[in-house]
Write a protein that holds these residues in place. Structure first.
Motif, PDB file in Angstrom:
ATOM      1  N   GLU A   1       0.865  -1.177   0.000  1.00 55.17           N
ATOM      2  CA  GLU A   1       0.000   0.000   0.000  1.00 55.17           C
ATOM      3  C   GLU A   1       0.903   1.229   0.000  1.00 55.17           C
ATOM      4  OE1 GLU A   1      -3.636   1.526   2.753  1.00 55.17           O
ATOM      5  OE2 GLU A   1      -1.841   0.878   3.813  1.00 55.17           O
ATOM      6  N   ALA A   2       0.494   2.241  -0.745  1.00 57.43           N
ATOM      7  CA  ALA A   2       1.285   3.480  -0.770  1.00 57.43           C
ATOM      8  C   ALA A   2       0.367   4.669  -1.031  1.00 57.43           C
ATOM      9  CB  ALA A   2       2.358   3.410  -1.852  1.00 57.43           C
ATOM     10  N   PHE A   3       0.729   5.812  -0.443  1.00 53.80           N
ATOM     11  CA  PHE A   3       0.020   7.045  -0.733  1.00 53.80           C
ATOM     12  C   PHE A   3       0.988   8.215  -0.629  1.00 53.80           C
ATOM     13  CE2 PHE A   3      -0.381   6.823   3.858  1.00 53.80           C
ATOM     14  CZ  PHE A   3      -0.307   8.130   4.294  1.00 53.80           C
ATOM     15  N   MET A   4       0.628   9.281  -1.331  1.00 53.43           N
ATOM     16  CA  MET A   4       1.426  10.494  -1.326  1.00 53.43           C
ATOM     17  C   MET A   4       0.600  11.588  -0.653  1.00 53.43           C
ATOM     18  SD  MET A   4       3.629  11.923  -4.522  1.00 53.43           S
ATOM     19  CE  MET A   4       4.344  10.309  -4.770  1.00 53.43           C
ATOM     20  N   ASP A   5       1.274  12.483   0.058  1.00 53.44           N
ATOM     21  CA  ASP A   5       0.601  13.580   0.737  1.00 53.44           C
ATOM     22  C   ASP A   5       1.432  14.838   0.548  1.00 53.44           C
ATOM     23  OD1 ASP A   5      -1.371  14.811   2.281  1.00 53.44           O
ATOM     24  OD2 ASP A   5      -0.396  14.328   4.171  1.00 53.44           O
ATOM     25  N   ARG A   6       0.744  15.968   0.449  1.00 59.39           N
ATOM     26  CA  ARG A   6       1.403  17.266   0.283  1.00 59.39           C
ATOM     27  C   ARG A   6       0.986  18.197   1.402  1.00 59.39           C
ATOM     28  NH1 ARG A   6       3.281  18.995  -4.542  1.00 59.39           N
ATOM     29  NH2 ARG A   6       3.312  17.469  -6.194  1.00 59.39           N
ATOM     30  N   GLY A   7       1.939  18.912   1.928  1.00 57.08           N
ATOM     31  CA  GLY A   7       1.648  19.999   2.840  1.00 57.08           C
ATOM     32  C   GLY A   7       1.084  19.643   4.193  1.00 57.08           C
ATOM     33  N   LYS A   8       1.289  18.423   4.648  1.00 55.23           N
ATOM     34  CA  LYS A   8       0.751  18.046   5.962  1.00 55.23           C
ATOM     35  C   LYS A   8       1.341  18.919   7.068  1.00 55.23           C
ATOM     36  CE  LYS A   8       0.160  14.142   9.047  1.00 55.23           C
ATOM     37  NZ  LYS A   8       0.315  12.717   9.182  1.00 55.23           N
ATOM     38  N   VAL A   9       2.641  19.071   7.066  1.00 53.53           N
ATOM     39  CA  VAL A   9       3.317  19.884   8.069  1.00 53.53           C
ATOM     40  C   VAL A   9       3.944  21.110   7.427  1.00 53.53           C
ATOM     41  CG1 VAL A   9       5.138  19.910   9.811  1.00 53.53           C
ATOM     42  CG2 VAL A   9       3.784  17.844   9.466  1.00 53.53           C
ATOM     43  N   ASP A  10       4.491  20.924   6.238  1.00 57.83           N
ATOM     44  CA  ASP A  10       5.195  21.987   5.532  1.00 57.83           C
ATOM     45  C   ASP A  10       4.546  22.163   4.160  1.00 57.83           C
ATOM     46  OD1 ASP A  10       6.975  23.595   4.130  1.00 57.83           O
ATOM     47  OD2 ASP A  10       8.749  22.443   4.668  1.00 57.83           O
ATOM     48  N   PRO A  11       4.058  23.343   3.806  1.00 56.98           N
ATOM     49  CA  PRO A  11       3.391  23.525   2.511  1.00 56.98           C
ATOM     50  C   PRO A  11       4.298  23.262   1.316  1.00 56.98           C
ATOM     51  CG  PRO A  11       3.619  25.638   3.657  1.00 56.98           C
ATOM     52  CD  PRO A  11       4.086  24.568   4.593  1.00 56.98           C
ATOM     53  N   GLU A  12       5.609  23.272   1.529  1.00 57.62           N
ATOM     54  CA  GLU A  12       6.562  23.029   0.442  1.00 57.62           C
ATOM     55  C   GLU A  12       6.965  21.565   0.322  1.00 57.62           C
ATOM     56  OE1 GLU A  12       9.928  25.614   0.785  1.00 57.62           O
ATOM     57  OE2 GLU A  12       8.689  27.255   1.518  1.00 57.62           O
ATOM     58  N   ALA A  13       6.411  20.687   1.168  1.00 59.52           N
ATOM     59  CA  ALA A  13       6.864  19.300   1.225  1.00 59.52           C
ATOM     60  C   ALA A  13       5.926  18.338   0.506  1.00 59.52           C
ATOM     61  CB  ALA A  13       7.002  18.870   2.676  1.00 59.52           C
ATOM     62  N   VAL A  14       6.523  17.263   0.007  1.00 61.50           N
ATOM     63  CA  VAL A  14       5.781  16.147  -0.568  1.00 61.50           C
ATOM     64  C   VAL A  14       6.321  14.885   0.104  1.00 61.50           C
ATOM     65  CG1 VAL A  14       5.193  14.883  -2.663  1.00 61.50           C
ATOM     66  CG2 VAL A  14       5.543  17.356  -2.760  1.00 61.50           C
ATOM     67  N   ASP A  15       5.406  14.048   0.614  1.00 57.96           N
ATOM     68  CA  ASP A  15       5.792  12.841   1.343  1.00 57.96           C
ATOM     69  C   ASP A  15       5.180  11.623   0.662  1.00 57.96           C
ATOM     70  OD1 ASP A  15       6.765  14.712   3.176  1.00 57.96           O
ATOM     71  OD2 ASP A  15       4.988  14.558   4.449  1.00 57.96           O
TER      72      ASP A  15
END
Length: 173
Positions: free
Chosen positions: A124-138
């Motif tokens: 399983e995998a997912f991507m998230d943007r801006g959870k903590v930092d608006p400039e980050a992609v996790d």
């Protein structure tokens, strides 16, 4: 890196001061709390522990995908998670890879700001943007009993870059 001072601003960014130079570092507060508390609350820790994240990618692989590195990666254990951080020659990019137990990956997905499921990576995998930092992609990848989290700055083609590194990392689990 020897630090003179470390500041945490109200925005949850870390400001590292070395001599007369101050630079902002990727916020780690929420992930750190998740790794310390999340797995402790949701599952009993494994005796073996997570694999060393610095062993999942070579420096050459990271450089090929993200750019020239400034030295070897650094590793540290925080709670039930292990972090491998990479510094870049241009000091504009940042990359971290974390490993921990996968038992709490559902809680992280539920807590994600803008989760987008990613197929073809691990179980399983997912991507998230801006959870903590608006400039980050996790990118969060669960494979078996291991959770791998890859983090970098937003930029052109960043999703594909994270997927490329994620495939290499998961292939070594």
């Amino acid at each position: 890196m020897i630090l003179d001072r470390l500041y945490v601003a109200s925005t949850h960014h870390f400001f590292i001061v070395k001599g007369d130079t101050m630079r902002r570092s990727r916020p780690r507060l929420l992930l750190y709390a998740s790794l310390c508390l999340g797995s402790a609350l949701i599952a009993e820790p494994s005796m073996a522990g997570p694999p060393a994240p610095c062993s999942l990618l070579t420096t050459a692989e990271v450089e090929q995908v993200l750019g020239k590195l400034n030295g070897a990666p650094t590793s540290e254990t925080l709670g039930h998670g292990v972090r491998c951080g990479y510094d870049f020659a241009d000091e504009k990019n940042e990359f971290e890879i974390w490993t921990s137990e996968a038992s709490w990956s559902k809680a992280l997905r539920k807590d994600a700001k803008q989760p987008v499921m990613v197929s073809g990576l691990g179980d399983e995998a997912f991507m998230d943007r801006g959870k903590v930092d608006p400039e980050a992609v996790d990118l969060y990848i669960r494979k078996g009993a291991t959770l791998v989290v890859l983090m970098t700055r937003n930029g052109p083609g960043v999703e594909e870059k994270l997927k490329t590194l994620g495939r290499k990392a998961v292939g070594r689990l």
